[in-house]
Write a protein that holds these residues in place. Structure first.
Motif, PDB file in Angstrom:
ATOM      1  N   THR A 192      53.170  20.528  27.814  1.00 45.57           N
ATOM      2  CA  THR A 192      51.772  19.349  28.431  1.00 45.57           C
ATOM      3  C   THR A 192      50.618  20.440  28.230  1.00 45.57           C
ATOM      4  O   THR A 192      50.510  21.419  28.318  1.00 45.57           O
ATOM      5  CB  THR A 192      52.604  19.697  29.791  1.00 45.57           C
ATOM      6  OG1 THR A 192      53.433  18.434  30.445  1.00 45.57           O
ATOM      7  CG2 THR A 192      51.201  18.967  30.111  1.00 45.57           C
ATOM      8  N   LYS A 234      52.208  23.653  30.182  1.00 40.83           N
ATOM      9  CA  LYS A 234      53.887  23.898  30.295  1.00 40.83           C
ATOM     10  C   LYS A 234      54.417  24.306  28.565  1.00 40.83           C
ATOM     11  O   LYS A 234      53.834  24.084  28.259  1.00 40.83           O
ATOM     12  CB  LYS A 234      54.546  22.586  30.792  1.00 40.83           C
ATOM     13  CG  LYS A 234      56.034  22.304  30.723  1.00 40.83           C
ATOM     14  CD  LYS A 234      56.836  21.122  31.376  1.00 40.83           C
ATOM     15  CE  LYS A 234      57.677  21.035  30.794  1.00 40.83           C
ATOM     16  NZ  LYS A 234      58.425  20.172  31.381  1.00 40.83           N
ATOM     17  N   SER A 284      51.192  15.574  26.998  1.00 43.25           N
ATOM     18  CA  SER A 284      52.461  15.755  27.160  1.00 43.25           C
ATOM     19  C   SER A 284      53.684  15.438  26.181  1.00 43.25           C
ATOM     20  O   SER A 284      53.581  14.715  25.592  1.00 43.25           O
ATOM     21  CB  SER A 284      52.976  14.987  28.642  1.00 43.25           C
ATOM     22  OG  SER A 284      52.995  13.505  28.495  1.00 43.25           O
ATOM     23  N   ASN A 285      54.839  15.816  26.130  1.00 41.28           N
ATOM     24  CA  ASN A 285      56.030  15.903  25.379  1.00 41.28           C
ATOM     25  C   ASN A 285      55.120  16.405  24.086  1.00 41.28           C
ATOM     26  O   ASN A 285      55.644  15.269  22.867  1.00 41.28           O
ATOM     27  CB  ASN A 285      56.491  14.733  25.492  1.00 41.28           C
ATOM     28  CG  ASN A 285      57.275  14.301  26.393  1.00 41.28           C
ATOM     29  OD1 ASN A 285      57.594  15.361  27.147  1.00 41.28           O
ATOM     30  ND2 ASN A 285      57.252  12.973  26.781  1.00 41.28           N
TER      31      ASN A 285
END
Length: 532
Positions: free
Chosen positions: A264, A301, A241-242
């Motif tokens: 993500t 994401k 993530s990030n």
């Protein structure tokens, strides 16, 4: 402290090539200094001969400073002298340096009961100079457990199981990306009609922070039939993530991109490592090892303002993989005209349209660089003091974009250019059936089919990495020389490449793209290992 000094030189003659007729000389010096300071405290304790504890506490500093000085001049004066003073006109002169620092504090605790049940936990705190002061520190942890099943009382009667171990873990790690100064605005200095001027080279993102990877895995390790069959099978899932990426900006932003935490994705798969001893007699043993990996990658994401990002031959989008190719759909060569044919972007499910205009060609997802399975094969044959071993790597499935071949097949007005021999298979007259378009510099853009499926190949390969023949001289002879052991060997590396195209090295990049590099040279070695 480690200091690395590298120098590169590039002389281009004045007779043929890009630097003709003046000639040019470039020189670059790269100097990097790294310093790592580590302090460790270790503690061990056993209670009641059953409870085993250990702990570790550490602190580490890392420092990197790299410096680059590069210059180019054209207009050679005297042939045979490749120094910059022997050229008349400065083509370019630049220098820069980068500094990177990192500090870490970490600890680990381990416990096992009767060498049968194991647990461990780690905690670390990292700081990186790649982030602003309020985003600099990140906290990461992990925990794991293992069970040595074969030590249980109910397993004692099963004599064909030598070892059986179940382990599982979960942990978080951080990545600070590749950009040293993503959180800061950077400016370049360029002349504006001989007057120095500043322009924005990189936009600041003070909110930039650590990319986080969360990994869970479970594995079974085993040894069976008096160690004749041994290995492990592991399943894992890693969610990232990030994610740190360079995100394109609109033209009115003043610069082309900004470094952001944008999305993500996850990787999940299975890895296995199996070794079997098919033959084991008095003086002869054969060990065979096969390992492999299968995995899947998917983006889950993306940022609302940039739901898709094109990066080279890939397009990042939710539901797709970062290894999925995004290319123009090249169909083939028109046998009547020799033109490259593309699938027109106006095509629909019931109406297929073709075009020879590359600007009308449809972009689409065109397969993944991820193989169906990849791994290695190892054989070791031992007879008394003589051993013969081989190591191979393999990959089945997946695609590879051969940009080196694309460059060698491209027809343009550049003189002194090299071509691949496949250019000889070009279309020459109506009715020719070939996959190489006609040679026509006036229509090179459409014919060359840049960034298209024309350069995509199936990525099945088998590489013979190494063969080694070794002999250990008997002790009764070695002892006379006041030595304890002598092992003589002969080995060969990179002996065979069975790849989709001769000259292609698909092992250079997992992303399925290559750069200007050659297949590694065959290396033959002869030597001896001596123990005193």
């Amino acid at each position: 402290m480690i200091t690395i000094l590298e120098k590169s030189y590039n002389y281009q003659n004045n007779i043929i090539g890009d630097a003709a007729p003046s000639g040019s000389q470039s020189k670059t010096a790269y100097n990097a200094t790294t310093l790592t300071l580590t302090q460790l405290l270790n503690y061990k304790k056993t209670l009641a001969e059953r409870h085993n504890f250990s702990a570790l506490l550490g602190h580490e500093n890392y420092y990197l400073n790299s410096r680059v000085l590069s210059g180019n001049k054209t207009g050679i004066i005297a042939l045979g002298i490749n120094e910059l003073d022997n050229f008349t006109t400065i083509g370019g002169l630049t220098s820069y340096q980068d500094t990177y620092k990192m500090e870490s504090v970490f600890g680990e605790v381990k416990y096992n009961l009767d060498q049968k049940y194991f647990i461990s936990a780690t905690l670390r705190r990292d700081a990186s100079s790649k982030f602003a002061s309020d985003k600099r520190w990140g906290n990461f942890w992990s925990a794991g457990a293992a069970w040595l099943i074969n030590e249980e009382s109910f397993m004692k009667s099963i004599n064909w199981i030598d070892q059986l171990k179940l382990r599982a873990s979960y942990g978080e790690t951080g990545s600070d990306g590749s950009a040293y100064y993503g959180w800061q605005s950077l400016y370049n200095i360029k002349p504006n009609n001989t007057v120095p001027a500043y322009y924005l080279a990189a936009a600041a993102n003070p909110a930039l922070s650590w990319e986080t990877n969360k990994t869970a895995d479970i594995a079974l390790e085993f040894s069976l039939f008096k160690n004749r069959l041994r290995g492990s099978v592991e399943a894992y899932k890693r969610a990232s993530s990030n994610l740190i990426f360079n995100v394109p900006l609109p033209a009115n932003a003043g610069t082309t991109s900004i470094t952001r935490n944008i999305g993500t994705m996850y990787n999940k798969g299975i890895e296995f490592d199996l070794t079997v001893t098919p033959v084991k007699v008095k003086d002869f043993t054969w060990d065979f090892t096969l390992n492999g990996s299968v995995f899947k990658n998917e983006i889950t994401k993306m940022p609302t303002e940039t739901p898709t990002i094109i990066s080279g031959t890939k397009q990042y989008k939710v539901g797709q993989s970062i290894y999925q190719f995004w290319l123009r759909q090249w169909v083939g060569v028109d046998p009547q005209t020799g033109s490259s044919i593309y699938l027109d972007d106006a095509s629909t499910a019931g109406n297929t349209i073709y075009t020879t205009d590359i600007n009308r060609a449809r972009f689409d997802y065109s397969g993944s660089a991820i193989p169906d399975i990849s791994g290695g094969i190892k054989n070791v044959f031992t007879y008394k003091s003589l051993s013969l071993s081989s190591i191979l790597s393999y990959s089945l499935g997946g695609k590879f974009y051969d940009s080196n071949y694309s460059a060698l097949m491209a027809v343009n007005s550049s003189y002194g250019k090299s071509f691949h021999q496949d250019v000889l298979n070009r279309w020459q007259k109506p009715g020719d059936i070939t996959n190489v378009p006609r040679v026509d510099d006036t229509d090179a853009t459409n014919l060359n089919a840049g960034t298209s499926t024309r350069w995509l190949v199936d990525n099945n390969f088998l590489v013979l990495r190494n063969i080694t023949l070794a002999y250990t001289i008997p002790v009764k002879y070695v002892s006379k020389l006041k030595l304890s052991r002598i092992n003589v060997f002969a080995s060969g590396d990179n002996l065979l490449y069975l790849t989709p195209r001769k000259g292609l090295d698909p092992t250079t990049s997992f992303s399925g793209t290559n750069s200007s590099s050659y297949i590694p040279s065959r290396i033959f070695s002869f030597g001896a290992n001596v123990s005193f």
